[in-house]
Design an enzyme around this catalytic site. Structure first.
Site, PDB file in Angstrom:
ATOM      1  N   ASP A 117      -2.766   1.217 -11.857  1.00 39.38           N
ATOM      2  CA  ASP A 117      -3.613   1.916 -12.818  1.00 39.38           C
ATOM      3  C   ASP A 117      -4.369   2.987 -12.022  1.00 39.38           C
ATOM      4  O   ASP A 117      -5.353   2.698 -11.345  1.00 39.38           O
ATOM      5  CB  ASP A 117      -4.564   0.897 -13.456  1.00 39.38           C
ATOM      6  CG  ASP A 117      -5.647   1.510 -14.330  1.00 39.38           C
ATOM      7  OD1 ASP A 117      -5.778   2.748 -14.369  1.00 39.38           O
ATOM      8  OD2 ASP A 117      -6.386   0.729 -14.963  1.00 39.38           O
ATOM      9  N   CYS A 143      -0.715  -7.163  -8.639  1.00 44.14           N
ATOM     10  CA  CYS A 143      -0.377  -5.730  -8.665  1.00 44.14           C
ATOM     11  C   CYS A 143      -0.201  -5.224  -7.238  1.00 44.14           C
ATOM     12  O   CYS A 143       0.800  -4.598  -6.923  1.00 44.14           O
ATOM     13  CB  CYS A 143      -1.465  -4.945  -9.389  1.00 44.14           C
ATOM     14  SG  CYS A 143      -1.590  -5.353 -11.136  1.00 44.14           S
ATOM     15  N   LEU A 184      -0.961   6.424 -15.530  1.00 43.07           N
ATOM     16  CA  LEU A 184      -2.222   6.688 -16.215  1.00 43.07           C
ATOM     17  C   LEU A 184      -2.101   6.152 -17.633  1.00 43.07           C
ATOM     18  O   LEU A 184      -1.129   6.458 -18.337  1.00 43.07           O
ATOM     19  CB  LEU A 184      -2.517   8.188 -16.262  1.00 43.07           C
ATOM     20  CG  LEU A 184      -2.943   8.852 -14.957  1.00 43.07           C
ATOM     21  CD1 LEU A 184      -2.854  10.369 -15.082  1.00 43.07           C
ATOM     22  CD2 LEU A 184      -4.371   8.438 -14.578  1.00 43.07           C
ATOM     23  N   TYR A 185      -3.062   5.349 -18.048  1.00 44.42           N
ATOM     24  CA  TYR A 185      -3.048   4.845 -19.419  1.00 44.42           C
ATOM     25  C   TYR A 185      -3.389   5.959 -20.404  1.00 44.42           C
ATOM     26  O   TYR A 185      -4.147   6.885 -20.088  1.00 44.42           O
ATOM     27  CB  TYR A 185      -4.034   3.685 -19.572  1.00 44.42           C
ATOM     28  CG  TYR A 185      -3.496   2.386 -19.032  1.00 44.42           C
ATOM     29  CD1 TYR A 185      -2.558   1.649 -19.751  1.00 44.42           C
ATOM     30  CD2 TYR A 185      -3.905   1.902 -17.794  1.00 44.42           C
ATOM     31  CE1 TYR A 185      -2.047   0.463 -19.252  1.00 44.42           C
ATOM     32  CE2 TYR A 185      -3.405   0.708 -17.290  1.00 44.42           C
ATOM     33  CZ  TYR A 185      -2.469   0.004 -18.028  1.00 44.42           C
ATOM     34  OH  TYR A 185      -1.959  -1.171 -17.531  1.00 44.42           O
ATOM     35  N   HIS A 203     -17.954   1.453  -7.779  1.00 46.39           N
ATOM     36  CA  HIS A 203     -18.860   0.309  -7.682  1.00 46.39           C
ATOM     37  C   HIS A 203     -18.522  -0.494  -6.437  1.00 46.39           C
ATOM     38  O   HIS A 203     -17.742  -1.450  -6.470  1.00 46.39           O
ATOM     39  CB  HIS A 203     -18.732  -0.549  -8.943  1.00 46.39           C
ATOM     40  CG  HIS A 203     -19.842  -1.532  -9.107  1.00 46.39           C
ATOM     41  ND1 HIS A 203     -19.628  -2.864  -9.387  1.00 46.39           N
ATOM     42  CD2 HIS A 203     -21.200  -1.375  -9.033  1.00 46.39           C
ATOM     43  CE1 HIS A 203     -20.792  -3.490  -9.477  1.00 46.39           C
ATOM     44  NE2 HIS A 203     -21.755  -2.613  -9.272  1.00 46.39           N
ATOM     45  N   ALA A 228      -7.255  -1.829 -19.656  1.00 43.85           N
ATOM     46  CA  ALA A 228      -6.101  -2.332 -20.408  1.00 43.85           C
ATOM     47  C   ALA A 228      -5.852  -3.773 -19.989  1.00 43.85           C
ATOM     48  O   ALA A 228      -5.652  -4.050 -18.813  1.00 43.85           O
ATOM     49  CB  ALA A 228      -4.877  -1.469 -20.139  1.00 43.85           C
ATOM     50  N   ARG A 232       3.027  -2.815  -6.750  1.00 42.49           N
ATOM     51  CA  ARG A 232       4.143  -2.711  -7.693  1.00 42.49           C
ATOM     52  C   ARG A 232       3.724  -2.058  -9.002  1.00 42.49           C
ATOM     53  O   ARG A 232       4.538  -1.458  -9.697  1.00 42.49           O
ATOM     54  CB  ARG A 232       4.747  -4.086  -7.949  1.00 42.49           C
ATOM     55  CG  ARG A 232       3.770  -5.150  -8.454  1.00 42.49           C
ATOM     56  CD  ARG A 232       4.017  -5.547  -9.876  1.00 42.49           C
ATOM     57  NE  ARG A 232       2.946  -6.402 -10.378  1.00 42.49           N
ATOM     58  CZ  ARG A 232       2.621  -6.454 -11.662  1.00 42.49           C
ATOM     59  NH1 ARG A 232       3.249  -5.710 -12.559  1.00 42.49           N
ATOM     60  NH2 ARG A 232       1.645  -7.244 -12.065  1.00 42.49           N
TER      61      ARG A 232
END
Length: 264
Positions: free
Chosen positions: A169, A146, A208-209, A51, A263, A166
């Site tokens: 995702d 992040c 990776l979640y 996007h 998340a 640091r």
């Protein structure tokens, strides 16, 4: 963007299961680097649609020093909504640190203006750095930075940038981060009458979640396509005067988007 897919596969193959702040769970590796030659195309992931509107508006929002989501919402960008309070405020996050880092004596440092002046007047400096990681204000931020620290480097008339992230995702956030900083390099280079060089991405906790695994495997089945080209239609007088309409991406032909939960 083959190296992005290679990173996804590395996390799947070598990642360590870890708990995290969100309670979701991750597979994680520590320490990874990718280099993108911006002369070869704009590094926007093609194995799913990204996007771009959100990427551009978020960067313009950062550069204004804004920390309220009102501007983003006005432009149909919702990526920060989950962290905003009832008034849309996020605390002293990226934009505040970039443009108004507070000092103990009550002054505020505009890091973006500072690095622009360095690039124009002292391009060989090894101190052309912007940091969002203000340890004195972390507890006031809705989300700790992040992408925390970036450095510019000039050689042979080309501007390069290295980012230290640091926490990363890989599925949802990283494509945004790469494109956002690549866009910033193009803008800074134009303002300083330089060509673009490399964008170097360095990750710390790169993960990776657990609820992105199905989406990751799907993306890994797709073949990367040719990178698009970024066109900046005009040169504003200031880095802070760019508008959304100034940017155009030519030749972006991605695979379909892949939805995944954020998340929080």
């Amino acid at each position: 963007m083959k190296q992005y897919l290679e990173l996804m596969k590395k996390v799947l193959d070598e990642g360590t299961p870890k708990n995290d702040r969100t309670g979701t769970g991750t597979l994680s590796i520590f320490g990874h680097q990718m280099r993108f030659n911006l002369q070869e195309g704009f590094p926007l992931v093609t194995t799913k649609r990204c996007h771009l509107r959100s990427i551009i508006h978020e960067l313009l929002w950062f550069l204004q020093g804004d920390t309220n989501v009102a501007y983003l919402r006005e432009n149909n960008v919702s990526i920060w909504d989950e962290w905003a309070d009832e008034n849309g405020n996020l605390g002293p996050v990226y934009g505040h640190q970039w443009r108004a880092w507070p000092t103990p004596d009550g002054r505020h440092i505009d890091q973006i203006t500072t690095v622009l002046n360095q690039l124009k007047n002292d391009p060989d400096s090894r101190r052309i750095i912007v940091s969002a990681w203000n340890v004195g204000e972390l507890d006031k931020m809705a989300l700790a930075p992040c992408h925390a620290f970036f450095q510019f480097y000039v050689a042979d008339g080309k501007l390069s940038c290295q980012l230290y992230q640091r926490s990363c995702d890989v599925f949802l956030g990283l494509p945004f981060n790469i494109a956002s900083y690549a866009l910033l390099v193009h803008m800074m280079a134009q303002q300083c009458d330089l060509e673009v060089g490399d964008f170097v991405w360095t990750g710390g906790d790169t993960h990776l979640y657990s609820n992105h695994m199905e989406q990751t495997h799907l993306q890994l089945t797709r073949e990367p396509r040719a990178l698009p080209k970024l066109v900046i239609k005009r040169k504003p007088e200031s880095i802070f005067d760019y508008r959304f309409e100034d940017f155009e991406i030519e030749g972006y032909d991605p695979h379909p988007g892949i939805k995944a939960p954020v998340a929080i």
